[in-house]
Design a protein around this motif. Sequence first.
Motif, PDB file in Angstrom:
ATOM      1  N   GLN A 123      -1.886  -3.526  -6.973  1.00  0.00           N
ATOM      2  CA  GLN A 123      -3.099  -3.282  -7.578  1.00  0.00           C
ATOM      3  C   GLN A 123      -3.704  -2.123  -7.163  1.00  0.00           C
ATOM      4  O   GLN A 123      -3.442  -1.613  -5.949  1.00  0.00           O
ATOM      5  CB  GLN A 123      -3.937  -4.572  -7.228  1.00  0.00           C
ATOM      6  N   GLN A 124      -4.715  -1.380  -8.039  1.00  0.00           N
ATOM      7  CA  GLN A 124      -5.155  -0.090  -7.603  1.00  0.00           C
ATOM      8  C   GLN A 124      -6.665   0.038  -8.127  1.00  0.00           C
ATOM      9  O   GLN A 124      -7.181  -0.729  -8.821  1.00  0.00           O
ATOM     10  CB  GLN A 124      -4.498   0.830  -8.241  1.00  0.00           C
ATOM     11  N   VAL A 125      -7.250   0.634  -6.882  1.00  0.00           N
ATOM     12  CA  VAL A 125      -8.869   0.770  -7.364  1.00  0.00           C
ATOM     13  C   VAL A 125      -9.084   2.097  -7.369  1.00  0.00           C
ATOM     14  O   VAL A 125      -8.294   2.853  -6.389  1.00  0.00           O
ATOM     15  CB  VAL A 125      -9.804   0.016  -6.160  1.00  0.00           C
ATOM     16  N   ASP A 126     -10.164   2.564  -8.071  1.00  0.00           N
ATOM     17  CA  ASP A 126     -10.601   4.218  -7.512  1.00  0.00           C
ATOM     18  C   ASP A 126     -11.550   4.366  -6.253  1.00  0.00           C
ATOM     19  O   ASP A 126     -11.654   3.334  -5.685  1.00  0.00           O
ATOM     20  CB  ASP A 126     -11.108   4.601  -8.846  1.00  0.00           C
ATOM     21  N   ARG A 151     -11.393  -1.652 -10.173  1.00  0.00           N
ATOM     22  CA  ARG A 151     -10.080  -2.023 -10.502  1.00  0.00           C
ATOM     23  C   ARG A 151      -9.548  -1.076 -11.532  1.00  0.00           C
ATOM     24  O   ARG A 151     -10.084  -1.049 -12.771  1.00  0.00           O
ATOM     25  CB  ARG A 151      -9.732  -3.485 -10.613  1.00  0.00           C
ATOM     26  N   ALA A 152      -8.197  -0.734 -11.482  1.00  0.00           N
ATOM     27  CA  ALA A 152      -7.412   0.368 -12.550  1.00  0.00           C
ATOM     28  C   ALA A 152      -6.510  -0.645 -13.293  1.00  0.00           C
ATOM     29  O   ALA A 152      -5.827  -1.505 -12.425  1.00  0.00           O
ATOM     30  CB  ALA A 152      -7.200   1.544 -12.007  1.00  0.00           C
ATOM     31  N   ARG A 153      -6.258  -0.565 -14.492  1.00  0.00           N
ATOM     32  CA  ARG A 153      -5.076  -1.191 -15.020  1.00  0.00           C
ATOM     33  C   ARG A 153      -3.926  -0.463 -14.661  1.00  0.00           C
ATOM     34  O   ARG A 153      -3.605   0.650 -14.793  1.00  0.00           O
ATOM     35  CB  ARG A 153      -4.986  -0.824 -16.720  1.00  0.00           C
ATOM     36  N   VAL A 154      -2.625  -1.243 -14.358  1.00  0.00           N
ATOM     37  CA  VAL A 154      -1.504  -0.641 -13.716  1.00  0.00           C
ATOM     38  C   VAL A 154      -0.175  -1.162 -14.458  1.00  0.00           C
ATOM     39  O   VAL A 154       0.790  -0.596 -14.418  1.00  0.00           O
ATOM     40  CB  VAL A 154      -1.131  -1.072 -12.210  1.00  0.00           C
ATOM     41  N   VAL A 155      -0.420  -2.128 -15.404  1.00  0.00           N
ATOM     42  CA  VAL A 155       0.605  -2.645 -16.099  1.00  0.00           C
ATOM     43  C   VAL A 155       0.423  -2.398 -17.537  1.00  0.00           C
ATOM     44  O   VAL A 155      -0.784  -2.445 -18.067  1.00  0.00           O
ATOM     45  CB  VAL A 155       0.694  -3.935 -15.831  1.00  0.00           C
ATOM     46  N   ILE A 170       2.825   1.516 -13.790  1.00  0.00           N
ATOM     47  CA  ILE A 170       2.521   3.191 -13.532  1.00  0.00           C
ATOM     48  C   ILE A 170       3.064   3.637 -12.387  1.00  0.00           C
ATOM     49  O   ILE A 170       3.241   2.948 -11.350  1.00  0.00           O
ATOM     50  CB  ILE A 170       1.106   3.344 -14.006  1.00  0.00           C
ATOM     51  N   GLY A 171       3.464   4.751 -12.271  1.00  0.00           N
ATOM     52  CA  GLY A 171       4.132   5.561 -11.158  1.00  0.00           C
ATOM     53  C   GLY A 171       3.382   6.108 -10.063  1.00  0.00           C
ATOM     54  O   GLY A 171       3.777   6.703  -9.228  1.00  0.00           O
ATOM     55  N   SER A 172       1.847   5.864  -9.970  1.00  0.00           N
ATOM     56  CA  SER A 172       1.117   6.549  -9.081  1.00  0.00           C
ATOM     57  C   SER A 172       1.606   6.059  -7.601  1.00  0.00           C
ATOM     58  O   SER A 172       1.671   6.723  -6.599  1.00  0.00           O
ATOM     59  CB  SER A 172      -0.407   6.461  -9.235  1.00  0.00           C
ATOM     60  N   VAL A 173       1.867   4.717  -7.366  1.00  0.00           N
ATOM     61  CA  VAL A 173       2.256   3.945  -6.388  1.00  0.00           C
ATOM     62  C   VAL A 173       3.292   3.002  -6.627  1.00  0.00           C
ATOM     63  O   VAL A 173       3.107   2.006  -7.540  1.00  0.00           O
ATOM     64  CB  VAL A 173       1.385   3.306  -5.415  1.00  0.00           C
ATOM     65  N   LEU A 174       4.657   3.430  -6.694  1.00  0.00           N
ATOM     66  CA  LEU A 174       5.541   2.567  -7.221  1.00  0.00           C
ATOM     67  C   LEU A 174       6.847   2.559  -6.476  1.00  0.00           C
ATOM     68  O   LEU A 174       7.722   3.571  -5.882  1.00  0.00           O
ATOM     69  CB  LEU A 174       5.947   3.352  -8.681  1.00  0.00           C
ATOM     70  N   LEU A 175       7.323   1.285  -5.938  1.00  0.00           N
ATOM     71  CA  LEU A 175       8.668   1.117  -5.205  1.00  0.00           C
ATOM     72  C   LEU A 175       9.913   0.769  -5.968  1.00  0.00           C
ATOM     73  O   LEU A 175       9.856  -0.208  -6.842  1.00  0.00           O
ATOM     74  CB  LEU A 175       8.229  -0.120  -4.175  1.00  0.00           C
ATOM     75  N   ALA A 191      -3.841  -0.574  -3.535  1.00  0.00           N
ATOM     76  CA  ALA A 191      -3.800   1.056  -2.958  1.00  0.00           C
ATOM     77  C   ALA A 191      -5.162   1.567  -3.825  1.00  0.00           C
ATOM     78  O   ALA A 191      -5.431   1.371  -4.596  1.00  0.00           O
ATOM     79  CB  ALA A 191      -2.352   1.643  -3.622  1.00  0.00           C
ATOM     80  N   LEU A 192      -5.468   2.804  -2.966  1.00  0.00           N
ATOM     81  CA  LEU A 192      -6.314   3.780  -3.654  1.00  0.00           C
ATOM     82  C   LEU A 192      -5.831   4.788  -4.489  1.00  0.00           C
ATOM     83  O   LEU A 192      -4.834   5.313  -4.133  1.00  0.00           O
ATOM     84  CB  LEU A 192      -7.317   4.255  -2.379  1.00  0.00           C
TER      85      LEU A 192
END
Length: 677
Positions: A507-510, A515-519, A549-554, A598-599
Amino acid sequence: MRVLRVSHSAVVDAWRERERELRARGVDVRLLSARAWDEGGTTVRLVPRPGEPVRGVRTLGSHPALFVYDPLPLWRALGQGWDVLDVHEEPFALATAEVLLLRRLRAVVSRRPAPPYLLYSAQNLDKRYPWPFRWFEARALRGAAAVSVCNDEAGRIVRAKGARGRVETVPLGVDPAVFAPAPDAAPGHPSDGAGQGLDTARLRVGYAGRLAPHKGVDVLLAAVAGDGRLDLVVAGDGPDRAALEEAARPLGGRVRFVGALGGDDLVAFYRSLDALAVPSRETPGWVEQFGRVAVEAMACGVPVVASSTGALPDVVGGAGLLVAPEDPAALRAALVRVRDEDGLADRLRAAGTERAASCSWAEVARRYEELYRTAVGAGPGPARARAGDGGDPSATVPPEVVVVAYGSPAMVRDALAPLAGKYPITVVDNSSLPEIREITQLAGGRYLDPGRNGGFAAGVNHALSHRQAPGADVLLLNPDAVVTPEDVQTLHRSLHAVPGIASVGPQQVDDDGVRARVVWPFPSPAATWVEAVGLAGLRRTPAERSFVIGSVLLLNAAAVDDVGGFDERFFLYAEETDWAYRAVRSGWRHAVVPDAHALHLGGATSSDPTRRETHFHASQERYLRKHHGRAGWALARAGAVLGAAARSVALRGDGRESARRRLRLYLVGPVRAESAL
């Protein structure tokens, strides 16, 4: 593991060190090679060492792409039952087509499955071959379990031409027992004392290679002529030798030609230098595919200055100095820097020694064994990803963190800080900034400078081709994102909790905690029309039709091996979308992990929203054209134009202006607009 390797260039004894090292690792490698081959203008005959399992095969033709082997020895060898077939020939070559045809016929006759096969490519110019060669190439690449390339650009090209298996950059090898500083070498001086030494008024510059127009020796002569403190020794021969000797005549004893060197003479030559220059130029039909002399010189403790063309940035970047090709002034300035700048020569020697070590035959053999094991395990990707049964080694190996940077050193520092010392870190710096190198080193990471800005996808592929632990999972981390070690650990557990997961994200936040959409759903013509008529918010997308999304992606290492690297035609945006879609088509899935966070500042590395939007939609066009064809793109474009036109009428203020920009962009065409930036 039993491997049959076919390589006409294995006539050269030194180049069979790869196979010797593989045998030392327990791999049973048998070689078929040409009986004789023209290497650098000299006919080299195959002379096996006592007991060496290599056989010479008669060849018909002398061009590397236009010759064939005597089919009878190939047919007999292919019938012996191999785990892997390694065809060390270009995918478009006649010999490759011959070997693969015999492989298929052998399988039909014996009623046994054909062994998986590897290919090799050094071709770093995107050439379109006449029929039937382009057909040979396409068929060979589609069926290859893996492709080894000796430079990153060749990897990009074979992926674009249809390679489905693992594509790995494996350097050409060097023997550190042969190419090494002299035992009595002192820091700051040429290795054997034959040169002038950096503490004197002169710099002894060397060149080794063919004397032909594309090698740029005339540029080097012009560079040396402009500074009386530079001397030059030229080792090599070729059609330009007489003309170059005549051009060097006014320089008197400052320039010497010593002819072609090999063996101990070549090693002594390297050791006598203060610097080696590799001034290659780019021509319409040729660019440097590796630059072996640069690695050999670095292994001997010699600083290297090279032109930034072809594969030289891959080989020399970060370990030597790169200059613009065909620029004598820039080449001269770099050589003078080696002479005058305090500590530079020592730093280049240290970096060069490290780079050369990554090209040792032992390292090359290790990476080939990895490719062979990938080939043996080739098949549906998710079937190989087992959780909890010990069958997935990447589940117990810490993931490698990969950051692709372009400027913004402060953000890179913030992204690396929480993970420093906790996970292996690799930073690919597309901007070649000393500040980012220093930040990476302070964080205990490995710094890679590809020597060019090829975009995010190219940066990721560069890291994948130079992984610190090839079997480890890979965490892609944007410079404008921050994640804690604990959240990385949570992601890693979730990735291997069930089989068949190709990638997971948090999950991501700014920075405001929003919270940002990641899917997101995969782009499609239908999705464009759903958005155009204002129903996107009502759409529910099944998990198998969405990506993270690929900003933080394992990324799962097994999925990377199965799907391959990123498509470098996507310079910025949609590269992870394309990779995720290809993974889904191979049977993998993607997931978000609610317990990991993640931020992400979102677009913080780009200060121009118009430029960013143009790149984004250009990548959408490339994606739709690739996966839905011209008709699909035309349908999607019509929907985008309709939706933007409607919003430009219905909305007010910033919304109207944004819609009008989108309308203009799609009327022109995003890719065309991007090319005009």
